[in-house]
Scaffold this motif. Structure first.
Motif, PDB file in Angstrom:
ATOM      1  N   HIS A 260       0.806  -1.217   0.000  1.00  0.00           N
ATOM      2  CA  HIS A 260       0.000   0.000   0.000  1.00  0.00           C
ATOM      3  C   HIS A 260       0.839   1.268   0.000  1.00  0.00           C
ATOM      4  O   HIS A 260       0.277   2.360  -0.027  1.00  0.00           O
ATOM      5  CB  HIS A 260      -0.916   0.017   1.232  1.00  0.00           C
ATOM      6  CG  HIS A 260      -1.839  -1.156   1.320  1.00  0.00           C
ATOM      7  ND1 HIS A 260      -2.959  -1.292   0.539  1.00  0.00           N
ATOM      8  CD2 HIS A 260      -1.776  -2.272   2.091  1.00  0.00           C
ATOM      9  CE1 HIS A 260      -3.575  -2.421   0.824  1.00  0.00           C
ATOM     10  NE2 HIS A 260      -2.882  -3.043   1.765  1.00  0.00           N
ATOM     11  N   ASP A 261       2.158   1.165   0.071  1.00  0.00           N
ATOM     12  CA  ASP A 261       2.956   2.377   0.221  1.00  0.00           C
ATOM     13  C   ASP A 261       3.158   3.078  -1.120  1.00  0.00           C
ATOM     14  O   ASP A 261       2.751   2.599  -2.182  1.00  0.00           O
ATOM     15  CB  ASP A 261       4.298   2.052   0.888  1.00  0.00           C
ATOM     16  CG  ASP A 261       5.263   1.342  -0.047  1.00  0.00           C
ATOM     17  OD1 ASP A 261       4.824   0.883  -1.120  1.00  0.00           O
ATOM     18  OD2 ASP A 261       6.448   1.248   0.290  1.00  0.00           O
ATOM     19  N   VAL A 262       3.777   4.254  -1.058  1.00  0.00           N
ATOM     20  CA  VAL A 262       4.105   4.999  -2.271  1.00  0.00           C
ATOM     21  C   VAL A 262       5.142   4.194  -3.060  1.00  0.00           C
ATOM     22  O   VAL A 262       6.098   3.672  -2.470  1.00  0.00           O
ATOM     23  CB  VAL A 262       4.665   6.391  -1.897  1.00  0.00           C
ATOM     24  CG1 VAL A 262       5.084   7.155  -3.143  1.00  0.00           C
ATOM     25  CG2 VAL A 262       3.617   7.187  -1.122  1.00  0.00           C
ATOM     26  N   PRO A 263       4.981   4.057  -4.374  1.00  0.00           N
ATOM     27  CA  PRO A 263       5.892   3.205  -5.165  1.00  0.00           C
ATOM     28  C   PRO A 263       7.276   3.844  -5.343  1.00  0.00           C
ATOM     29  O   PRO A 263       7.620   4.339  -6.419  1.00  0.00           O
ATOM     30  CB  PRO A 263       5.149   3.058  -6.499  1.00  0.00           C
ATOM     31  CG  PRO A 263       4.330   4.288  -6.620  1.00  0.00           C
ATOM     32  CD  PRO A 263       3.901   4.627  -5.210  1.00  0.00           C
ATOM     33  N   LEU A 264       8.077   3.823  -4.294  1.00  0.00           N
ATOM     34  CA  LEU A 264       9.376   4.492  -4.305  1.00  0.00           C
ATOM     35  C   LEU A 264      10.326   3.884  -5.334  1.00  0.00           C
ATOM     36  O   LEU A 264      11.065   4.610  -6.012  1.00  0.00           O
ATOM     37  CB  LEU A 264      10.008   4.427  -2.909  1.00  0.00           C
ATOM     38  CG  LEU A 264       9.192   4.992  -1.742  1.00  0.00           C
ATOM     39  CD1 LEU A 264      10.023   4.971  -0.465  1.00  0.00           C
ATOM     40  CD2 LEU A 264       8.722   6.392  -2.049  1.00  0.00           C
ATOM     41  N   THR A 265      10.340   2.558  -5.432  1.00  0.00           N
ATOM     42  CA  THR A 265      11.259   1.906  -6.362  1.00  0.00           C
ATOM     43  C   THR A 265      10.957   2.316  -7.796  1.00  0.00           C
ATOM     44  O   THR A 265      11.869   2.603  -8.584  1.00  0.00           O
ATOM     45  CB  THR A 265      11.171   0.378  -6.217  1.00  0.00           C
ATOM     46  OG1 THR A 265      11.396   0.017  -4.844  1.00  0.00           O
ATOM     47  CG2 THR A 265      12.212  -0.303  -7.088  1.00  0.00           C
ATOM     48  N   ARG A 269      13.320   4.568 -10.313  1.00  0.00           N
ATOM     49  CA  ARG A 269      13.655   4.113 -11.662  1.00  0.00           C
ATOM     50  C   ARG A 269      13.304   5.198 -12.690  1.00  0.00           C
ATOM     51  O   ARG A 269      14.049   5.386 -13.668  1.00  0.00           O
ATOM     52  CB  ARG A 269      12.915   2.825 -11.969  1.00  0.00           C
ATOM     53  CG  ARG A 269      13.167   2.276 -13.377  1.00  0.00           C
ATOM     54  CD  ARG A 269      14.633   1.923 -13.612  1.00  0.00           C
ATOM     55  NE  ARG A 269      15.072   0.847 -12.777  1.00  0.00           N
ATOM     56  CZ  ARG A 269      14.926  -0.455 -13.073  1.00  0.00           C
ATOM     57  NH1 ARG A 269      14.358  -0.806 -14.226  1.00  0.00           N
ATOM     58  NH2 ARG A 269      15.364  -1.371 -12.242  1.00  0.00           N
ATOM     59  N   THR A 270      12.207   5.908 -12.480  1.00  0.00           N
ATOM     60  CA  THR A 270      11.847   7.011 -13.375  1.00  0.00           C
ATOM     61  C   THR A 270      12.925   8.090 -13.366  1.00  0.00           C
ATOM     62  O   THR A 270      13.337   8.593 -14.427  1.00  0.00           O
ATOM     63  CB  THR A 270      10.499   7.618 -12.954  1.00  0.00           C
ATOM     64  OG1 THR A 270       9.473   6.631 -13.073  1.00  0.00           O
ATOM     65  CG2 THR A 270      10.141   8.816 -13.833  1.00  0.00           C
ATOM     66  N   ASP A 274      15.295   9.082 -16.656  1.00  0.00           N
ATOM     67  CA  ASP A 274      15.282  10.443 -17.202  1.00  0.00           C
ATOM     68  C   ASP A 274      16.653  11.100 -17.123  1.00  0.00           C
ATOM     69  O   ASP A 274      17.103  11.749 -18.081  1.00  0.00           O
ATOM     70  CB  ASP A 274      14.254  11.294 -16.446  1.00  0.00           C
ATOM     71  CG  ASP A 274      12.823  10.870 -16.734  1.00  0.00           C
ATOM     72  OD1 ASP A 274      12.616  10.135 -17.719  1.00  0.00           O
ATOM     73  OD2 ASP A 274      11.916  11.274 -15.985  1.00  0.00           O
ATOM     74  N   LEU A 275      17.340  10.926 -16.003  1.00  0.00           N
ATOM     75  CA  LEU A 275      18.629  11.591 -15.835  1.00  0.00           C
ATOM     76  C   LEU A 275      19.719  10.933 -16.670  1.00  0.00           C
ATOM     77  O   LEU A 275      20.592  11.632 -17.227  1.00  0.00           O
ATOM     78  CB  LEU A 275      19.027  11.625 -14.356  1.00  0.00           C
ATOM     79  CG  LEU A 275      18.546  12.878 -13.585  1.00  0.00           C
ATOM     80  CD1 LEU A 275      17.027  12.977 -13.603  1.00  0.00           C
ATOM     81  CD2 LEU A 275      19.076  12.864 -12.158  1.00  0.00           C
ATOM     82  N   GLU A 285      15.056  -0.190 -18.286  1.00  0.00           N
ATOM     83  CA  GLU A 285      13.642  -0.158 -18.643  1.00  0.00           C
ATOM     84  C   GLU A 285      12.805   0.261 -17.428  1.00  0.00           C
ATOM     85  O   GLU A 285      13.199   0.040 -16.285  1.00  0.00           O
ATOM     86  CB  GLU A 285      13.178  -1.534 -19.128  1.00  0.00           C
ATOM     87  CG  GLU A 285      13.806  -1.988 -20.439  1.00  0.00           C
ATOM     88  CD  GLU A 285      13.378  -1.111 -21.601  1.00  0.00           C
ATOM     89  OE1 GLU A 285      12.197  -0.677 -21.607  1.00  0.00           O
ATOM     90  OE2 GLU A 285      14.211  -0.848 -22.485  1.00  0.00           O
ATOM     91  N   PRO A 286      11.648   0.887 -17.664  1.00  0.00           N
ATOM     92  CA  PRO A 286      10.769   1.233 -16.532  1.00  0.00           C
ATOM     93  C   PRO A 286      10.271  -0.018 -15.821  1.00  0.00           C
ATOM     94  O   PRO A 286      10.166  -1.092 -16.413  1.00  0.00           O
ATOM     95  CB  PRO A 286       9.611   1.995 -17.205  1.00  0.00           C
ATOM     96  CG  PRO A 286      10.119   2.383 -18.559  1.00  0.00           C
ATOM     97  CD  PRO A 286      11.128   1.353 -18.954  1.00  0.00           C
TER      98      PRO A 286
END
Length: 295
Positions: A260-265, A269-270, A274-275, A285-286
């Motif tokens: 249920h947590d915020v999708p930190l992983t 990766r995003t 991007d960087l 890959e995402p």
């Protein structure tokens, strides 16, 4: 974070099946006692009691969701600030003989910063992720500090300070970068505040207590009208209250590394993709949901 158009009923059952089983056994016991004895159960104001609990649980769930949403907003701000930092870095170092090395050092440290924040919020060691991205020397430097993410942010600021001392950038350009770094630091501080400041104990203890008391009294109030159907009716009502209670508990800590947590992983990766693409480096890959869960 569970993704999909509809909530999964199976997940709800997994989280509440233990108290629900105990409640069903209690309902059966109350019903059997009512059928085998002439004693009449006293009337109980369960409707009024249930309304009061529902209001209390609503306030608690709203407070928990506000924490979850603020955590997601702060990570969104971190993603945007990371992109801005990479874009500014590429612009300031473009065409310089040593610009490529400086650009790579800053961008890799910013990616390592994001992964370090993820690990720190989940109470995990960030060493492996930092070493994989920025090298073991940077990882050793970062984990030697109490706050590795802050050490990486200071290191990025130090690279720009060195560039200013060497007259490779101007004071105005450094001030522009510092404003972005301040935005990153503010997002970091907000995440740490959420992680280190739980909901007041009363918001967690009393809803749990009152809900369980209500579930215990519920079959006593319903058995006169429902008779043999009391276990079914009482258990279904209890399921609703226990599910709402579980939702509030799940949202209380948005960095708990649960489904249920915020999708930190995924967000790290995003940032990494991007960087790295901004720096002209190969990117992974995402991430995709794993059995309906985006980590």
């Amino acid at each position: 974070m569970i993704v999909g158009a509809r909530p999964r009923f199976r997940q709800i059952i997994i989280e509440v099946w233990k108290p629900l089983t105990i409640l069903f056994v209690w309902d059966v016991a109350v019903t059997a006692f009512h059928m085998m004895t002439p004693i009449k159960e006293p009337p109980l104001p369960t409707a009024l009691f249930g309304t009061a609990i529902a209001l209390f649980m609503g306030f608690r769930t709203n407070a928990a969701y506000a924490r979850w949403w603020e955590a997601r907003t702060l990570w969104g701000a971190l993603i945007n600030a990371s992109r801005s930092l990479a874009r500014i870095t590429r612009s300031l170092t473009k065409g310089e003989p040593e610009g490529s090395e400086m650009r790579h050092n800053i961008i890799l440290r910013q990616i390592a910063f994001a992964h370090s924040m993820r690990c720190q919020l989940r109470r995990q060691s960030p060493y492996e992720d930092i070493a994989r991205i920025a090298g073991t020397d940077v990882a050793d430097m970062a984990v030697a500090r109490l706050n590795p993410a802050n050490a990486l942010l200071e290191d990025i600021s130090g690279i720009y300070a060195d560039a200013l001392a060497e007259s490779r950038i101007t004071e105005i350009q450094q001030a522009t970068v510092e404003r972005v770094l301040i935005d990153i630091a503010n997002a970091q501080g907000g995440m740490e505040r959420i992680k280190n400041t739980p909901l007041p104990n009363g918001f967690r203890f009393f809803p749990n207590l009152f809900t369980r008391v209500f579930c215990v009294l519920l079959p006593i109030a319903l058995v006169e009208s429902l008779g043999l159907a009391t276990p079914i009716g009482s258990t279904l009502i209890g399921l609703v209250f226990l599910a709402v209670l579980s939702i509030g508990e799940d949202l209380t800590d948005p960095f708990a590394n649960s489904v249920h947590d915020v999708p930190l992983t995924a967000m790290c990766r995003t940032i990494e993709i991007d960087l790295l693409q901004t720096a002209g480096l190969p990117a992974p890959e995402p991430l995709t949901p794993d059995h309906g869960v985006l980590w």
